[in-house]
Scaffold this motif. Structure first.
Motif, PDB file in Angstrom:
ATOM      1  N   TYR A   1      22.606 -36.810  95.758  1.00 49.36           N
ATOM      2  CA  TYR A   1      22.753 -38.201  95.333  1.00 49.36           C
ATOM      3  C   TYR A   1      23.842 -38.350  94.272  1.00 49.36           C
ATOM      4  O   TYR A   1      24.532 -39.379  94.227  1.00 49.36           O
ATOM      5  CB  TYR A   1      21.417 -38.733  94.805  1.00 49.36           C
ATOM      6  CG  TYR A   1      20.393 -38.984  95.892  1.00 49.36           C
ATOM      7  CD1 TYR A   1      20.644 -39.906  96.905  1.00 49.36           C
ATOM      8  CD2 TYR A   1      19.190 -38.299  95.909  1.00 49.36           C
ATOM      9  CE1 TYR A   1      19.708 -40.138  97.901  1.00 49.36           C
ATOM     10  CE2 TYR A   1      18.242 -38.525  96.909  1.00 49.36           C
ATOM     11  CZ  TYR A   1      18.513 -39.444  97.903  1.00 49.36           C
ATOM     12  OH  TYR A   1      17.587 -39.678  98.899  1.00 49.36           O
ATOM     13  N   VAL A   2      24.017 -37.360  93.407  1.00 48.06           N
ATOM     14  CA  VAL A   2      25.106 -37.406  92.433  1.00 48.06           C
ATOM     15  C   VAL A   2      26.452 -37.378  93.156  1.00 48.06           C
ATOM     16  O   VAL A   2      27.381 -38.123  92.804  1.00 48.06           O
ATOM     17  CB  VAL A   2      25.012 -36.234  91.443  1.00 48.06           C
ATOM     18  CG1 VAL A   2      26.206 -36.235  90.490  1.00 48.06           C
ATOM     19  CG2 VAL A   2      23.716 -36.296  90.643  1.00 48.06           C
ATOM     20  N   LEU A   3      26.573 -36.528  94.163  1.00 50.23           N
ATOM     21  CA  LEU A   3      27.812 -36.467  94.943  1.00 50.23           C
ATOM     22  C   LEU A   3      28.100 -37.808  95.619  1.00 50.23           C
ATOM     23  O   LEU A   3      29.240 -38.275  95.644  1.00 50.23           O
ATOM     24  CB  LEU A   3      27.720 -35.351  95.985  1.00 50.23           C
ATOM     25  CG  LEU A   3      27.912 -33.940  95.445  1.00 50.23           C
ATOM     26  CD1 LEU A   3      27.265 -32.912  96.378  1.00 50.23           C
ATOM     27  CD2 LEU A   3      29.394 -33.630  95.265  1.00 50.23           C
ATOM     28  N   GLU A   4      27.058 -38.421  96.150  1.00 46.56           N
ATOM     29  CA  GLU A   4      27.248 -39.732  96.789  1.00 46.56           C
ATOM     30  C   GLU A   4      27.687 -40.774  95.771  1.00 46.56           C
ATOM     31  O   GLU A   4      28.579 -41.592  96.038  1.00 46.56           O
ATOM     32  CB  GLU A   4      25.952 -40.177  97.466  1.00 46.56           C
ATOM     33  CG  GLU A   4      26.080 -41.523  98.169  1.00 46.56           C
ATOM     34  CD  GLU A   4      24.792 -41.963  98.834  1.00 46.56           C
ATOM     35  OE1 GLU A   4      24.405 -43.134  98.653  1.00 46.56           O
ATOM     36  OE2 GLU A   4      24.163 -41.132  99.521  1.00 46.56           O
TER      37      GLU A   4
ATOM     38  N   ARG B   1      34.746 -43.830 104.835  1.00 45.91           N
ATOM     39  CA  ARG B   1      35.482 -42.934 103.953  1.00 45.91           C
ATOM     40  C   ARG B   1      34.532 -41.987 103.211  1.00 45.91           C
ATOM     41  O   ARG B   1      34.815 -40.793 103.042  1.00 45.91           O
ATOM     42  CB  ARG B   1      36.300 -43.741 102.943  1.00 45.91           C
ATOM     43  CG  ARG B   1      37.476 -44.509 103.552  1.00 45.91           C
ATOM     44  CD  ARG B   1      38.167 -45.364 102.495  1.00 45.91           C
ATOM     45  NE  ARG B   1      39.266 -46.128 103.033  1.00 45.91           N
ATOM     46  CZ  ARG B   1      40.512 -45.707 103.164  1.00 45.91           C
ATOM     47  NH1 ARG B   1      40.828 -44.472 102.785  1.00 45.91           N
ATOM     48  NH2 ARG B   1      41.455 -46.478 103.668  1.00 45.91           N
ATOM     49  N   ARG B   2      33.398 -42.524 102.771  1.00 47.67           N
ATOM     50  CA  ARG B   2      32.437 -41.689 102.047  1.00 47.67           C
ATOM     51  C   ARG B   2      31.829 -40.625 102.955  1.00 47.67           C
ATOM     52  O   ARG B   2      31.590 -39.485 102.529  1.00 47.67           O
ATOM     53  CB  ARG B   2      31.333 -42.568 101.450  1.00 47.67           C
ATOM     54  CG  ARG B   2      30.356 -41.804 100.563  1.00 47.67           C
ATOM     55  CD  ARG B   2      29.366 -42.746  99.916  1.00 47.67           C
ATOM     56  NE  ARG B   2      28.512 -43.391 100.901  1.00 47.67           N
ATOM     57  CZ  ARG B   2      27.743 -44.451 100.643  1.00 47.67           C
ATOM     58  NH1 ARG B   2      27.742 -44.997  99.429  1.00 47.67           N
ATOM     59  NH2 ARG B   2      26.987 -44.975 101.593  1.00 47.67           N
ATOM     60  N   HIS B   3      31.588 -40.979 104.207  1.00 46.83           N
ATOM     61  CA  HIS B   3      31.029 -40.010 105.154  1.00 46.83           C
ATOM     62  C   HIS B   3      31.953 -38.803 105.292  1.00 46.83           C
ATOM     63  O   HIS B   3      31.490 -37.650 105.311  1.00 46.83           O
ATOM     64  CB  HIS B   3      30.818 -40.674 106.508  1.00 46.83           C
ATOM     65  CG  HIS B   3      30.310 -39.739 107.562  1.00 46.83           C
ATOM     66  ND1 HIS B   3      29.011 -39.294 107.593  1.00 46.83           N
ATOM     67  CD2 HIS B   3      30.949 -39.138 108.608  1.00 46.83           C
ATOM     68  CE1 HIS B   3      28.850 -38.475 108.619  1.00 46.83           C
ATOM     69  NE2 HIS B   3      30.009 -38.358 109.242  1.00 46.83           N
ATOM     70  N   LEU B   4      33.238 -39.041 105.355  1.00 51.70           N
ATOM     71  CA  LEU B   4      34.189 -37.941 105.468  1.00 51.70           C
ATOM     72  C   LEU B   4      34.197 -37.087 104.205  1.00 51.70           C
ATOM     73  O   LEU B   4      34.289 -35.856 104.266  1.00 51.70           O
ATOM     74  CB  LEU B   4      35.588 -38.490 105.738  1.00 51.70           C
ATOM     75  CG  LEU B   4      35.806 -39.146 107.108  1.00 51.70           C
ATOM     76  CD1 LEU B   4      37.200 -39.753 107.194  1.00 51.70           C
ATOM     77  CD2 LEU B   4      35.602 -38.139 108.233  1.00 51.70           C
ATOM     78  N   LEU B   5      34.099 -37.737 103.051  1.00 52.72           N
ATOM     79  CA  LEU B   5      34.109 -37.002 101.789  1.00 52.72           C
ATOM     80  C   LEU B   5      32.897 -36.095 101.640  1.00 52.72           C
ATOM     81  O   LEU B   5      32.993 -34.984 101.102  1.00 52.72           O
ATOM     82  CB  LEU B   5      34.134 -37.985 100.615  1.00 52.72           C
ATOM     83  CG  LEU B   5      35.481 -38.560 100.206  1.00 52.72           C
ATOM     84  CD1 LEU B   5      35.275 -39.615  99.126  1.00 52.72           C
ATOM     85  CD2 LEU B   5      36.406 -37.463  99.702  1.00 52.72           C
ATOM     86  N   LEU B   6      31.741 -36.582 102.097  1.00 52.83           N
ATOM     87  CA  LEU B   6      30.501 -35.856 101.865  1.00 52.83           C
ATOM     88  C   LEU B   6      30.146 -34.897 102.995  1.00 52.83           C
ATOM     89  O   LEU B   6      29.094 -34.256 102.952  1.00 52.83           O
ATOM     90  CB  LEU B   6      29.351 -36.849 101.666  1.00 52.83           C
ATOM     91  CG  LEU B   6      29.485 -37.765 100.450  1.00 52.83           C
ATOM     92  CD1 LEU B   6      28.328 -38.753 100.395  1.00 52.83           C
ATOM     93  CD2 LEU B   6      29.544 -36.950  99.161  1.00 52.83           C
TER      94      LEU B   6
ATOM     95  N   ARG C   1      33.155 -34.911  91.301  1.00 52.09           N
ATOM     96  CA  ARG C   1      34.512 -35.354  91.646  1.00 52.09           C
ATOM     97  C   ARG C   1      35.438 -34.162  91.852  1.00 52.09           C
ATOM     98  O   ARG C   1      36.305 -34.175  92.728  1.00 52.09           O
ATOM     99  CB  ARG C   1      35.050 -36.265  90.547  1.00 52.09           C
ATOM    100  CG  ARG C   1      34.506 -37.691  90.605  1.00 52.09           C
ATOM    101  CD  ARG C   1      34.944 -38.493  89.410  1.00 52.09           C
ATOM    102  NE  ARG C   1      34.693 -39.918  89.593  1.00 52.09           N
ATOM    103  CZ  ARG C   1      34.480 -40.762  88.602  1.00 52.09           C
ATOM    104  NH1 ARG C   1      34.490 -40.331  87.352  1.00 52.09           N
ATOM    105  NH2 ARG C   1      34.264 -42.040  88.849  1.00 52.09           N
ATOM    106  N   GLN C   2      35.291 -33.137  91.038  1.00 56.22           N
ATOM    107  CA  GLN C   2      36.130 -31.945  91.191  1.00 56.22           C
ATOM    108  C   GLN C   2      35.870 -31.260  92.534  1.00 56.22           C
ATOM    109  O   GLN C   2      36.790 -30.674  93.114  1.00 56.22           O
ATOM    110  CB  GLN C   2      35.867 -30.979  90.044  1.00 56.22           C
ATOM    111  CG  GLN C   2      36.375 -31.468  88.700  1.00 56.22           C
ATOM    112  CD  GLN C   2      35.951 -30.569  87.554  1.00 56.22           C
ATOM    113  OE1 GLN C   2      35.238 -29.591  87.752  1.00 56.22           O
ATOM    114  NE2 GLN C   2      36.380 -30.904  86.348  1.00 56.22           N
ATOM    115  N   LEU C   3      34.636 -31.336  93.015  1.00 56.39           N
ATOM    116  CA  LEU C   3      34.317 -30.751  94.311  1.00 56.39           C
ATOM    117  C   LEU C   3      34.880 -31.592  95.459  1.00 56.39           C
ATOM    118  O   LEU C   3      35.364 -31.057  96.462  1.00 56.39           O
ATOM    119  CB  LEU C   3      32.801 -30.632  94.470  1.00 56.39           C
ATOM    120  CG  LEU C   3      32.076 -29.701  93.488  1.00 56.39           C
ATOM    121  CD1 LEU C   3      30.574 -29.771  93.715  1.00 56.39           C
ATOM    122  CD2 LEU C   3      32.559 -28.268  93.645  1.00 56.39           C
ATOM    123  N   LEU C   4      34.802 -32.909  95.302  1.00 54.61           N
ATOM    124  CA  LEU C   4      35.248 -33.796  96.373  1.00 54.61           C
ATOM    125  C   LEU C   4      36.768 -33.938  96.415  1.00 54.61           C
ATOM    126  O   LEU C   4      37.350 -34.087  97.483  1.00 54.61           O
ATOM    127  CB  LEU C   4      34.615 -35.182  96.190  1.00 54.61           C
ATOM    128  CG  LEU C   4      33.084 -35.227  96.304  1.00 54.61           C
ATOM    129  CD1 LEU C   4      32.563 -36.602  95.909  1.00 54.61           C
ATOM    130  CD2 LEU C   4      32.638 -34.874  97.720  1.00 54.61           C
TER     131      LEU C   4
END
Length: 271
Positions: A181-184, A205-210, A259-262
């Motif tokens: 949930y933090v990543l989302e 866009r979020r689906h691709l990021l996660l 954010r650093q991971l994404l």
């Protein structure tokens, strides 16, 4: 306030300062809501309102997951028998906002489904001016009063020296759920700031990021007794690392790590 059967014409322009302060007080916030955001909340329809609702959905999930993990750890009974989905369901959000004083400030009475969207949009508007303190206050006022018990630890963290637990433990599973949930939330915050699209575009866009493939390169070799090398389990370790950062140092630090991971610094910001 007009009924939903006699919806007035769409607002043009921002709200007044008095309207913004009235809504800020109803949400328990300290920083006055943005005038444009306030207009979108008082007349809950249209593109700007939808973007606020979309962002607020992720922020509320973050707050809810954090509360449920800590409440479970200390044996609190406030969420006993209620899942994460129960706390943020449309029915529960609609029921919670009634009596808060927010609906009485609107230009018209929205449907039950729109009232649930309004709660999420209010959390987003509060975050945008007051960060996690005001978002937590709004969530406590509009969703679940017991959120207030974890507000300080949401913001500052509570276990600065917390070690990574065994991946078979309940704490690891809870941290992985919280981390997801933090990543989302991190993805949603950056996407809303950078892209003017509607909620459909933002969701895509979020689906691709996660997607797990984006997180896998950050998976460290599991330590201790963990022998699993499955893709899903490795992603769990990445998510748990983010959730543990929330527990150690609070929401801003956890979102920064996410954010650093994404968006790895070496590759710049991409979406």
């Amino acid at each position: 306030m007009s009924s939903s059967a006699t919806v007035p014409a769409v607002r043009r322009g921002p709200a007044t300062h008095d309207e913004a302060w009235a809504l800020t007080r109803a949400l328990g916030g300290r920083a006055r809501l943005d005038l444009v955001d306030t207009a979108a909340l008082l007349d809950p329809r249209g593109r700007h309102f939808q973007r606020l609702e979309w962002l607020g959905d992720s922020l509320l999930d973050h707050v809810t997951a954090h509360h449920r993990l800590l409440a479970s750890a200390r044996g609190a009974g406030c969420c006993s028998g209620r899942t994460h989905a129960d706390l943020v369901s449309d029915d529960d959000l609609c029921a919670a906002v009634r009596g808060s004083g927010v609906l009485e400030l609107l230009d018209w009475t929205p449907s039950a489904h729109r009232q649930a969207d309004l709660v999420e949009a209010c959390v987003a508007a509060a975050w945008l001016v007051g960060g996690w303190p005001d978002a937590a206050a709004a969530a406590s006022r509009l969703v679940h009063p017991s959120f207030a018990a974890e507000a300080a630890t949401l913001i500052e963290g509570s276990h600065p020296h917390l070690a990574e637990p065994p991946c078979s433990s309940e704490l690891f599973r809870g941290a992985a759920t919280l981390g997801s949930y933090v990543l989302e939330a991190a993805a949603s915050l950056d996407l809303v700031a950078r892209h003017p699209g509607d909620e459909g575009d933002l969701t895509a866009r979020r689906h691709l990021l996660l997607a797990g493939g984006r997180l896998l390169p950050h998976a460290r070799r599991p330590s201790g007794s963990c022998r699993s090398r499955g893709r899903r389990h490795l992603v769990d370790h990445v998510q748990a690392s983010v959730g543990l950062e929330q527990l150690r140092a609070g929401a801003d630090r956890a979102v920064a790590v996410a954010r650093q991971l994404l968006w790895p610094p070496a590759h710049g910001v991409r979406s």
